[in-house]
Design a protein around this motif. Structure first.
Motif, short mmCIF file in Angstrom:
data_model
loop_
_atom_site.label_atom_id
_atom_site.label_comp_id
_atom_site.label_asym_id
_atom_site.label_seq_id
_atom_site.Cartn_x
_atom_site.Cartn_y
_atom_site.Cartn_z
N ASP A 191 -12.96 1.35 3.32
CA ASP A 191 -11.96 2.23 3.92
C ASP A 191 -12.38 2.59 5.35
OD1 ASP A 191 -9.78 3.84 4.29
OD2 ASP A 191 -10.50 5.49 3.07
N HIS A 204 -3.29 5.13 -2.61
CA HIS A 204 -4.13 6.29 -2.33
C HIS A 204 -3.65 7.41 -3.25
CE1 HIS A 204 -5.98 9.25 0.79
NE2 HIS A 204 -5.61 9.95 -0.27
N HIS A 214 -10.15 3.62 -2.96
CA HIS A 214 -11.16 4.67 -2.75
C HIS A 214 -11.23 5.73 -3.85
CE1 HIS A 214 -7.78 6.82 -1.05
NE2 HIS A 214 -7.92 6.41 0.21
N TYR A 268 -0.91 12.68 2.09
CA TYR A 268 -0.41 12.70 3.47
C TYR A 268 1.11 12.93 3.53
CZ TYR A 268 -4.96 10.40 4.18
OH TYR A 268 -6.29 10.07 4.17
N LYS A 310 0.87 -1.19 0.00
CA LYS A 310 0.00 0.00 0.00
C LYS A 310 0.90 1.23 0.00
CE LYS A 310 -3.42 2.90 0.71
NZ LYS A 310 -4.29 3.00 1.86
N SER A 354 -10.78 11.28 2.96
CA SER A 354 -10.00 11.61 1.76
C SER A 354 -9.86 10.40 0.86
CB SER A 354 -8.62 12.11 2.16
OG SER A 354 -8.74 13.29 2.90
N PHE A 393 0.85 5.65 -0.27
CA PHE A 393 0.05 6.88 -0.20
C PHE A 393 0.75 7.95 -1.02
CE2 PHE A 393 -0.92 4.61 3.72
CZ PHE A 393 -2.29 4.80 3.89
ZN ZN Z 1 -6.45 6.53 1.67
#
Ligand code: ZN
Ligand code: URP
Ligand code: ZN
Length: 460
Positions: free
Chosen positions: A315, A183, A239, A155, A150, A288, A152
């Motif tokens: 999520d 993400h 998402h 962030y 995963k 988000s 991101f």
């Molecule tokens: Zn996320």
């Protein structure tokens, strides 16, 4: 004790027929008509009901240190809620801080779930820093049964990775056959927009959406497509919330990028006006990417129907309204991001998808179970009903009627984003590996029985 499910209408991603299902030693051992119950077998009458494969939520947060606080659920509360709602397996995100050692984070998250969860579980390994030492640990973590990463793109300063790290993560993922979930929001654009609105005195939750508009998400998706294309890596957008981002994913798909898309039940049922509610109530609806303009909902529903959107997740990220969301009363950038929905995903999808004619029963099963099993190395152990599969079954009553409410939920949070939403259908009986774990809205399973599902990478 053996389990016999009688006379249900079995529905998988590709089949639909009436039969009995016999389960022994945690698996499905016989599917036939008129199976006689051996002495001591538990019998479930499924007449007039559907029998679905156990649902899989491919994106949940349970143990989550985030934005100066911790998500509220434990593996006990979350797995009970999951099972009541028909989810028999979840995939949790391991989200280490940048300074943490990945292997220590893996052990920490595994230790929190093992012996506590009532449903089966596995993890996506968060890559929040990439250097030589971390790379070695990621390789060891994959050997321990983790077949997905995963990352991101958002962030910045917390979980977010640099482009160099993104490049190296996808290179490693390709080499190992691991799929990378991502993400997608441009972190720098988010930061600049947040600063601009705060400087203008725009501090309320309604500004959260404006600081992360669709173009910011679309840019994140485009960015991921470029990097995935470089390595021919397999990627999965978590998402996805809007038309603009979906177009970028489809443009990538069109030119050959191996990309799959997830959307969330929240984006299908509630919209950005919820985060504009007065007296700070909008904070309940801050996540988000943000809840979007309603026009996006038909696009996402159609994408789910046609398979352009592969999976429907939650999520799940539970933060109390009274205390935790309150941390951002004077600054929307400090509102912990997340809208819990683990318990309600399946019933809401069935009601507003199947019952309203937006998706058929097979796509419902596919998007809420089978696709996740296939993409993340759990199929055919999970995600279908066939001989040899784990006996994770949801005997579903399509005639049940109810209303979603925080007053009756099992997740450990003080509000429900779908408060008052009517529901048409719910699980009558839910089994995990052949044992009844939930019945008519009540947890009757065993905490700690949930198994860590070791997976093999398969995306070479
Ligand atoms: Zn996320
Ligand atoms: O707002 C969200 N989505 N919260 C959970 C963390 C994440 O970004 O997945
Ligand atoms: Zn998440």
């Amino acid at each position: 004790m053996p389990l016999l499910i009688k006379n249900g209408e079995i529905v998988t991603a590709s089949e639909r027929y009436v039969a009995d299902i016999f389960c022994e030693n945690e698996t499905i051992t016989r599917i036939d008509h008129n199976i006689a119950a051996p002495p001591g077998a538990e019998i479930v009458d499924a007449t007039g009901k559907y029998v679905f494969p156990g649902f899989i939520d491919p994106h949940v947060h349970i143990y989550l240190p985030f934005m100066g606080t911790f998500a509220k659920d434990t593996h006990e509360t979350a797995s009970k809620a999951a099972l009541i709602g028909g989810t028999t397996t979840f995939i949790e995100m391991i989200c280490p801080a940048r300074s943490d050692q990945p292997m220590e984070a893996f052990e920490l998250w595994l230790g929190k779930a093992k012996g506590n969860s009532a449903c089966d579980f596995t993890f996506h390994m968060g890559v929040t820093r990439y250097d030589d030492a971390a790379e070695k640990q990621f390789m060891d973590i994959v050997k321990r049964g983790i077949a997905s990463f995963k990352i991101f793109l958002a962030y910045k300063g917390a979980f977010g990775v640099t482009d160099e790290e993104l490049y190296k993560t996808l290179r490693l993922a390709k080499k190992l056959g691991v799929i990378t979930t991502a993400h997608c929001e441009n972190a720098d654009l988010v930061l600049e927009l947040q600063k601009k609105f705060l400087a203008e005195g725009k501090t309320g939750p309604e500004w959260h959406h404006e600081s992360r508009p669709p173009v910011v998400e679309a840019e994140g998706v485009h960015h991921l497509m470029t990097f995935a294309e470089m390595h021919d890596a397999h990627v999965y957008i978590v998402h996805l919330s809007c038309d603009e981002a979906l177009r970028e994913a489809l443009a990538g798909k069109y030119r050959g990028v191996k990309v799959w898309v997830e959307t969330l039940i929240q984006y299908l049922l509630i919209d950005k006006t919820y985060a504009e509610r007065p007296n700070f109530e909008g904070a309940k609806f801050v996540m988000s990417p943000p809840l979007r303009d309603k026009r996006n909902q038909d696009i996402l529903w159609n994408g789910l129907r046609d398979g352009l959107v592969s999976t429907l997740a939650t999520d799940h990220a539970p933060f109390d309204f009274a205390v935790q969301k309150e941390m951002g009363r004077n600054d929307f950038t400090k509102i912990p991001n997340g809208i819990p929905s683990l318990e309600d995903r399946v019933n809401a999808f069935f009601t507003y998808g199947v019952k309203r004619g937006r998706v058929d029963l097979h796509r419902f099963v596919d998007a809420a179970s089978t696709q996740s099993a296939k993409l993340f190395g759990l199929f055919p152990r999970k995600g279908t009903i066939q001989l040899g599969s784990d006996a994770d079954l949801v005997v579903y009553d399509p005639l049940s009627r109810g209303t979603i409410s925080a007053r009756t939920q099992s997740v450990n949070v003080d509000y429900n984003a779908f408060e008052g939403l009517p529901i048409e259908g719910r699980p009558h009986v839910v089994t995990v590996r052949g044992k009844v774990a939930a019945r008519d809205g009540k947890f009757v399973g065993e905490l700690g029985r949930g198994k860590f599902l070791e997976r093999e990478p398969g995306h070479f």
